[in-house]
Motif scaffolding. Structure first.
Motif, short mmCIF file in Angstrom:
data_model
loop_
_atom_site.label_atom_id
_atom_site.label_comp_id
_atom_site.label_asym_id
_atom_site.label_seq_id
_atom_site.Cartn_x
_atom_site.Cartn_y
_atom_site.Cartn_z
N SER A 96 86.08 64.70 13.70
CA SER A 96 85.94 65.74 12.67
C SER A 96 87.23 66.51 12.49
O SER A 96 87.64 66.80 11.36
CB SER A 96 84.80 66.70 13.04
N HIS A 97 87.90 66.83 13.61
CA HIS A 97 89.18 67.55 13.50
C HIS A 97 90.21 66.73 12.74
O HIS A 97 90.94 67.24 11.88
CB HIS A 97 89.71 67.92 14.88
N GLU B 190 83.80 62.30 18.71
CA GLU B 190 83.68 63.70 18.32
C GLU B 190 84.13 64.57 19.50
O GLU B 190 83.96 64.17 20.64
CB GLU B 190 82.23 64.04 17.93
N PRO B 191 84.74 65.71 19.32
CA PRO B 191 84.99 66.39 18.04
C PRO B 191 86.32 65.96 17.41
O PRO B 191 86.66 66.44 16.34
CB PRO B 191 85.01 67.86 18.43
#
Length: 178
Positions: free
Chosen positions: A135-136, A131-132
């Protein structure tokens, strides 16, 4: 007497000429008046893309790429107008590769499928990211309608599919044709 003439500006060999009776030195009838842009020494034999240049005491061989198109580091074409080696100026004789095209989601998925990577494999590779980035990448994969090669997530995901940066570039070019 045969003399070898050179251009005043570039000092390159331009041709030979025969001195005649009107070129005899009036003070020394056994000698000729040699023009300022000529010498008695013959130029060396040349190969393709070479020019002989008079250096004041002897001829030298220099590269001659005039009227050729070379490319600067920004990928812009440059017409060579002077004698010498254009690579010494940071120019390349090779045209840059075509720009990497933007591709549609459909093209990306078809290319991946043709390469043996289905939707589950893509999602599994995304799941391995921290992460992140995870998620991206998931948002980009699920929601983007077009993809640009310059997006850093492709370099993060490429190794999961055995793709180096150059391979990803080529994949985009191939996907654009689908």
């Amino acid at each position: 007497m045969l003399v070898y003439c050179f251009d005043y500006r570039t000092r390159e060999f331009v041709g030979a000429c025969e001195l005649g009776p009107t070129d005899v030195d009036p003070r020394n009838p056994d000698a000729f008046l040699v023009p300022g842009n000529a010498v008695a020494d013959p130029p060396p034999a040349l190969e393709d893309k070479q020019a002989a240049v008079w250096g004041g005491a002897e001829w030298s061989i220099v590269p001659d790429h005039r009227d050729e198109i070379w490319w600067d580091q920004g990928g812009r074409p440059v017409v060579i107008e002077e004698l010498g080696d254009p690579s010494a100026l940071g120019l390349s004789p090779d045209a840059p590769p075509p720009p990497i095209p933007e591709i549609a989601r459909r093209q990306l998925r078809l290319w991946m499928l043709n390469a043996g990577h289905d939707d589950a494999a893509i999602r599994a590779a995304i799941a391995t990211l921290d992460e992140p980035d995870r998620s991206h990448a998931l948002i980009e994969y699920e929601d983007a309608t077009t993809f640009q090669r310059s997006h850093h997530l492709f370099d993060l995901l490429g190794p999961a599919f055995g793709l180096a940066s150059a391979d990803i570039d080529q994949a985009f070019r191939e996907a654009a044709l689908l």
